[in-house]
Design a protein around this motif. Structure first.
Motif, PDB file in Angstrom:
ATOM      1  N   GLU A   1      -5.618  -5.921  13.163  1.00 54.16           N
ATOM      2  CA  GLU A   1      -5.324  -6.128  11.747  1.00 54.16           C
ATOM      3  C   GLU A   1      -4.029  -6.919  11.562  1.00 54.16           C
ATOM      4  OE1 GLU A   1      -5.788  -2.735   9.052  1.00 54.16           O
ATOM      5  OE2 GLU A   1      -6.812  -1.704  10.672  1.00 54.16           O
TER       6      GLU A   1
ATOM      7  N   GLN B   1       6.024  -4.704   6.394  1.00 50.74           N
ATOM      8  CA  GLN B   1       4.849  -3.924   6.768  1.00 50.74           C
ATOM      9  C   GLN B   1       4.344  -4.351   8.145  1.00 50.74           C
ATOM     10  OE1 GLN B   1       3.526  -1.345   5.091  1.00 50.74           O
ATOM     11  NE2 GLN B   1       2.036  -1.044   6.735  1.00 50.74           N
TER      12      GLN B   1
ATOM     13  N   SER C   1      -2.229  -4.041  16.602  1.00 49.80           N
ATOM     14  CA  SER C   1      -3.589  -3.885  16.099  1.00 49.80           C
ATOM     15  C   SER C   1      -4.172  -5.252  15.741  1.00 49.80           C
ATOM     16  CB  SER C   1      -3.566  -2.982  14.862  1.00 49.80           C
ATOM     17  OG  SER C   1      -4.774  -3.061  14.156  1.00 49.80           O
TER      18      SER C   1
ATOM     19  N   HIS D   1      -9.142  -3.206   2.918  1.00 51.36           N
ATOM     20  CA  HIS D   1      -9.289  -1.796   2.562  1.00 51.36           C
ATOM     21  C   HIS D   1      -8.096  -0.946   3.018  1.00 51.36           C
ATOM     22  CE1 HIS D   1     -13.489  -3.232   2.286  1.00 51.36           C
ATOM     23  NE2 HIS D   1     -13.617  -2.284   1.379  1.00 51.36           N
ATOM     24  N   ASN D   2      -7.045  -1.599   3.496  1.00 57.87           N
ATOM     25  CA  ASN D   2      -5.842  -0.887   3.934  1.00 57.87           C
ATOM     26  C   ASN D   2      -4.891  -0.756   2.746  1.00 57.87           C
ATOM     27  OD1 ASN D   2      -3.267  -0.223   5.079  1.00 57.87           O
ATOM     28  ND2 ASN D   2      -4.030  -0.909   7.066  1.00 57.87           N
ATOM     29  N   ASP D   3      -4.736   0.478   2.243  1.00 57.51           N
ATOM     30  CA  ASP D   3      -3.933   0.703   1.033  1.00 57.51           C
ATOM     31  C   ASP D   3      -2.474   0.315   1.228  1.00 57.51           C
ATOM     32  OD1 ASP D   3      -6.119   1.626  -0.350  1.00 57.51           O
ATOM     33  OD2 ASP D   3      -5.770   3.734   0.155  1.00 57.51           O
TER      34      ASP D   3
ATOM     35  N   TRP E   1     -11.838  -7.640  10.874  1.00 58.85           N
ATOM     36  CA  TRP E   1     -10.430  -7.271  10.750  1.00 58.85           C
ATOM     37  C   TRP E   1      -9.894  -7.651   9.378  1.00 58.85           C
ATOM     38  CZ3 TRP E   1     -10.469  -3.987  14.240  1.00 58.85           C
ATOM     39  CH2 TRP E   1     -11.017  -4.226  15.494  1.00 58.85           C
TER      40      TRP E   1
ATOM     41  N   LYS F   1     -11.203  -4.884   7.117  1.00 60.69           N
ATOM     42  CA  LYS F   1     -10.362  -3.691   7.242  1.00 60.69           C
ATOM     43  C   LYS F   1      -9.031  -3.890   6.542  1.00 60.69           C
ATOM     44  CE  LYS F   1     -11.989  -1.269  11.349  1.00 60.69           C
ATOM     45  NZ  LYS F   1     -11.582  -0.615  12.618  1.00 60.69           N
ATOM     46  N   LEU F   2      -8.526  -5.098   6.638  1.00 60.04           N
ATOM     47  CA  LEU F   2      -7.261  -5.435   5.983  1.00 60.04           C
ATOM     48  C   LEU F   2      -7.384  -5.244   4.477  1.00 60.04           C
ATOM     49  CD1 LEU F   2      -4.564  -6.601   7.149  1.00 60.04           C
ATOM     50  CD2 LEU F   2      -5.328  -8.827   6.345  1.00 60.04           C
TER      51      LEU F   2
END
Length: 261
Positions: free
Chosen positions: A229, A217, A227, A52-54, A46, A49-50
């Motif tokens: 994330e 955000q 989520s 790579h989260n734009d 997670w 993924k964080l």
């Protein structure tokens, strides 16, 4: 018996305050996509993924820029205001001090709405400068309180001795006063950055469309679903907001000890 009850009640209060934080920390490392107990396995996916989260990266960039600018402006204004109020006789000194501290006493939502309505009356729309101004107004009192407390303890005759030896007021400030104030200045700057980085109430009112900070955000992500994330992002926020002040306290103590030595 009464002391035992006080201890028990204190432990319950601390559990109530910090148990949700501990749950977020644990679930951020949960391998299962659905945040639930018992934890099926530990994973860092997670956090990957964080990274790579734009949208989250943009929010972090905005929060860092906003927090940095807020810290610099609030600290500069706070030091100047503290010097004027402590070292000089200013007309209406008590009223000015009260106005500087007032944002702490007023609920943030009231302050946010008031500033927004005032600027709307002047036909000034939401923008990043407005957001920055709101954060400066909200963080400035913390800087003033910290710097004033340190400045009062600095003996005036040290500065007077420097000026009697030929130093100008500007030289005295940068070579004598500012080094002695350095721990408080650093602490105030750290306070301003942390408060700005964590702020959500005022930011929701002041931010322009398309601009998100990390707290807003998270709020936007919670509207859709919870989520994993979000748990990872919450862990990063906890580490930053707890770790930075602890590091700052250590640095301030070291600076104060070195100055004392």
């Amino acid at each position: 018996m009464s002391w035992f009850l006080i201890r028990g009640w204190t432990i319950l209060v601390y559990l109530f305050l910090f148990l949700p934080v501990a749950v977020v920390l644990l679930l951020s490392f949960n391998d299962n996509q659905f945040g639930s107990f018992p934890i099926t396995g530990l994973s860092l996916r997670w956090f990957v993924k964080l990274a790579h989260n734009d949208a989250i990266l943009r929010a972090f960039q905005t929060s860092l820029i906003l927090g940095g600018l807020t810290a610099v402006i609030s600290t500069t204004l706070g030091v100047l205001a503290s010097l004027a109020l402590v070292r000089y006789k200013v007309p209406g000194q008590n009223m000015i001090s009260t106005l500087l501290i007032a944002p702490i006493l007023v609920p943030e939502v009231v302050l946010a709405v008031a500033l927004l309505l005032f600027l709307n009356a002047l036909s000034i729309g939401k923008s990043f400068p407005l957001l920055l101004m709101g954060h400066v107004i909200f963080t400035l009192p913390f800087v003033v309180l910290v710097v004033q407390a340190r400045l009062v303890s600095i003996r005036r005759d040290v500065e007077e001795a420097a000026m009697s030896l030929g130093a100008s007021p500007m030289q005295t400030f940068f070579q004598i006063t500012l080094p002695l104030l350095a721990p408080a200045v650093f602490a105030g700057m750290l306070f301003a950055f942390t408060i700005s980085f964590d702020d959500i109430t005022g930011t929701l009112f002041w931010k322009p469309g398309g601009v998100e900070t990390v707290p807003t955000q998270i709020f936007a992500m919670l509207r859709n679903s919870i989520s994993p994330e979000i748990n990872a992002l919450g862990t990063v926020m906890i580490i930053l907001t707890v770790g930075l002040p602890l590091i700052g306290v250590g640095i301030v103590r070291k600076m104060a000890m070195s100055r004392g030595g």
